[in-house]
Design an enzyme around this catalytic site. Structure first.
Site, PDB file in Angstrom:
ATOM      1  N   TRP A 102       0.827  -1.207   0.000  1.00  0.00           N
ATOM      2  CA  TRP A 102       0.000   0.000   0.000  1.00  0.00           C
ATOM      3  C   TRP A 102       0.858   1.252   0.000  1.00  0.00           C
ATOM      4  O   TRP A 102       0.528   2.235  -0.688  1.00  0.00           O
ATOM      5  CB  TRP A 102      -0.997  -0.021   1.159  1.00  0.00           C
ATOM      6  N   ASP A 172      -1.595   6.425   6.521  1.00  0.00           N
ATOM      7  CA  ASP A 172      -2.668   5.615   5.951  1.00  0.00           C
ATOM      8  C   ASP A 172      -2.986   4.534   6.974  1.00  0.00           C
ATOM      9  O   ASP A 172      -2.370   3.479   7.008  1.00  0.00           O
ATOM     10  CB  ASP A 172      -2.214   4.990   4.625  1.00  0.00           C
ATOM     11  N   LYS A 196     -12.439  -2.068   7.208  1.00  0.00           N
ATOM     12  CA  LYS A 196     -11.782  -3.050   8.067  1.00  0.00           C
ATOM     13  C   LYS A 196     -12.324  -2.953   9.498  1.00  0.00           C
ATOM     14  O   LYS A 196     -12.916  -3.878  10.019  1.00  0.00           O
ATOM     15  CB  LYS A 196     -10.255  -2.854   8.081  1.00  0.00           C
TER      16      LYS A 196
HETATM   17  N1  PMP Z   1      -4.324   1.287   2.322  1.00  0.00           N
HETATM   18  C1  PMP Z   1      -4.373   0.157   3.034  1.00  0.00           C
HETATM   19  C2  PMP Z   1      -3.445  -0.016   4.187  1.00  0.00           C
HETATM   20  C3  PMP Z   1      -5.304  -0.832   2.693  1.00  0.00           C
HETATM   21  O1  PMP Z   1      -5.365  -1.971   3.393  1.00  0.00           O
HETATM   22  C4  PMP Z   1      -6.177  -0.616   1.601  1.00  0.00           C
HETATM   23  C5  PMP Z   1      -7.245  -1.608   1.192  1.00  0.00           C
HETATM   24  N2  PMP Z   1      -7.070  -2.903   1.537  1.00  0.00           N
HETATM   25  C6  PMP Z   1      -6.055   0.570   0.883  1.00  0.00           C
HETATM   26  C7  PMP Z   1      -5.135   1.503   1.270  1.00  0.00           C
HETATM   27  C8  PMP Z   1      -6.962   0.863  -0.282  1.00  0.00           C
HETATM   28  O2  PMP Z   1      -8.206   1.118   0.214  1.00  0.00           O
HETATM   29  P1  PMP Z   1      -9.489   1.413  -0.702  1.00  0.00           P
HETATM   30  O3  PMP Z   1      -9.809   0.108  -1.377  1.00  0.00           O
HETATM   31  O4  PMP Z   1     -10.509   1.872   0.279  1.00  0.00           O
HETATM   32  O5  PMP Z   1      -9.116   2.463  -1.680  1.00  0.00           O
END
Ligand code: PMP
Length: 360
Positions: A102, A172, A196
Site C-alpha cells: 500500500w 494511511d 476493516k
Molecule cells: N491502504 C491500506 C493499508 C489498505 O489496506 C487498503 C485496502 N485494503 C487501501 C489503502 C486501499 O483502500 P481502498 O480500497 O478503500 O481504496
C-alpha cells in the site's frame, strides 16, 4: 441461519450487534417511516446521524479541536491523491516510508502531483521488517512524511508512532484504525478506509490538522479538497449516507466495549494467541520480524504449499472463511480486526492444530 468466522482483510466482519441494529432499523429509522438509505442527506434525521457518528469518532480518538474530521468517498486509494493534492500546494516535496504494497501504491500516485521521495523502504527484506528510524532519509523541507502504520498484505505494523520533528506526519491507517489508542497530535493527517474496523466499504475518514488545509494544488478536485469538505461538513456532494450510519453504529459498539484501550487489550491477546501457536509449531510459519508483526493481519505459510487448497476447503467446512493469503505473499492470512471475537481466533487455532496433526 449460521454465521461463519470471517477472516477477510476487507470488506471485513462487522460486529453482530451492529448488523442486528441496522436490521431492526432497516424499514423505519426511529419513527421517520423510512430507511437511512432513503433519506435526504440534507434532512434533519440524516444530519443528526452524521453528527452523532462524527462526535463519537472524535470522542473515541480524542481528536483535538484544531483537527477536522471528514467522511469522504473514493476509498483510501483516493487519499493517495488527496494527500499530495492538499499538502503539495506550495511545496511539491513529500517523503514516503514504504513498508508494503500500500505504501508503494501511495508513493506512485503522488508522483502524478509532485516530487515524492522514498525516505526508506523495506523491499529488500520482502517487506518483513521496518527500517530503523535512524536510517530514514527525510528531507528537512519535506511538506510531509507519509507512512502506513499497518500494511494489510504483509502483516507488518508500527507499534510506535515515528518522530519526524516538525515535518507533518501523514498516516494511511486503513487497516489498524480504531484498533488501539493513538495520539492524534503527533499527526498532520490520518486517513482510513472504513471497511476493516469502522464500517462498510464506500466511506473514508480523514482527520486533518486545520493549518494544513486551505492551500491545495490548483487542480485539486473540490471533493478531495479538505478545506472545502470541512466547511461543508463533508456534504459538498451526496455523501455515502448508509456507510456513514453504519460507522456511527460501530463507533457506539466500540464505546460499549470500553473504547480503544479496552479493544487494544483484546486485540493484543487475540494476536498473541495466534502468533504463539504459529511460533510453537513446526508446520506453520510467519515470516515477519516479531517486533513489527501486525495485530490485525496475520499471514502464515504451511510447511507444504501443496496442502493450501485442502486447508482452505476444510477451513470453510469448519466455518472459518476467507483465509486465503494475498497472491503476492501466498499461503494464508487471518485478518482479526476488532469485530473478530476471541472465540473466532480460538476456533482457528484449534482447526490449525487439528490440520497439522493429520497433515503435518
Ligand atoms: N491502504 C491500506 C493499508 C489498505 O489496506 C487498503 C485496502 N485494503 C487501501 C489503502 C486501499 O483502500 P481502498 O480500497 O478503500 O481504496
Amino acid at each position: 441461519m449460521s454465521r461463519v468466522y470471517n477472516f477477510s482483510a476487507g470488506p471485513a466482519a462487522l460486529p453482530r450487534e451492529v448488523l442486528e441494529q441496522a436490521q431492526a432499523e432497516m424499514l423505519d429509522w426511529q419513527g421517520t417511516g423510512m430507511s437511512v438509505m432513503e433519506m435526504s442527506h440534507r434532512g434533519k434525521a440524516f444530519v443528526s446521524i452524521a453528527e452523532d457518528a462524527t462526535t463519537r469518532l472524535r470522542r473515541l480518538l480524542g481528536v483535538p479541536d484544531n483537527y477536522s474530521v471528514l467522511f469522504l468517498q473514493g476509498g483510501a486509494a483516493g487519499q493517495f491523491a488527496g494527500v499530495p493534492l492538499n499538502l503539495m500546494g506550495s511545496n511539491p516535496r513529500g517523503d514516503y516510508v514504504v513498508t508494503g504494497n500500500w505504501g508503494k501504491k501511495a508513493i506512485k500516485e503522488a508522483g502524478k502531483y509532485g516530487d515524492p521521495h522514498k525516505a526508506a523502504s523495506a523491499e529488500d527484506t520482502n517487506f518483513t521488517t521496518i527500517p530503523a528510524r535512524d536510517s530514514w532519509d527525510v528531507r528537512d523541507d519535506a511538506a510531509f512524511l507519509h507512512y502506513t502504520p499497518n500494511e494489510t498484505i504483509q502483516g507488518v505494523e508500527f507499534h510506535d508512532t515515528p518522530d519526524v520533528g516538525d515535518v507533518p506526519l501523514v498516516a494511511d491507517m486503513s487497516s489498524n484504525f480504531l484498533s488501539r489508542p493513538v495520539d492524534i497530535e503527533k499527526f498532520g493527517v490520518i486517513y482510513a478506509g472504513a471497511q476493516k474496523n469502522a464500517g462498510p466499504a464506500g466511506i473514508t475518514m480523514v482527520i486533518v490538522r486545520n493549518d494544513l488545509m486551505g492551500k491545495p494544488q490548483s487542480g485539486c478536485p473540490m471533493i478531495l479538497d479538505y478545506q472545502q469538505q470541512a466547511d461543508a461538513d463533508s456534504m459538498l456532494n451526496t455523501p455515502s449516507c448508509y456507510a456513514w450510519y453504519i460507522c456511527g453504529l460501530t463507533f457506539a459498539w466500540l464505546e460499549k466495549q470500553g473504547g480503544l484501550d479496552a479493544i487494544e487489550t483484546i486485540n493484543k491477546r487475540k494476536a498473541a494467541k495466534l502468533y504463539d501457536f504459529i511460533d510453537a509449531s513446526d508446520f506453520y510459519t510467519n515470516p515477519v520480524d516479531p517486533a513489527v508483526r501486525s495485530r490485525m493481519n496475520v499471514p502464515f505459510l504451511l510447511a507444504d504449499d501443496a496442502l493450501n487448497a485442502d486447508f482452505l476447503t476444510k477451513a470453510e467446512e469448519a466455518g472459518l472463511s476467507t483465509l486465503k493469503g494475498h497472491r503476492s505473499v501466498g499461503g494464508m492470512r487471518a485478518s482479526i480486526y476488532n469485530a473478530m471475537p476471541e472465540a473466532g481466533v480460538d476456533a482457528l487455532v484449534d482447526f490449525m492444530a487439528d490440520f497439522e496433526k493429520t497433515h503435518g
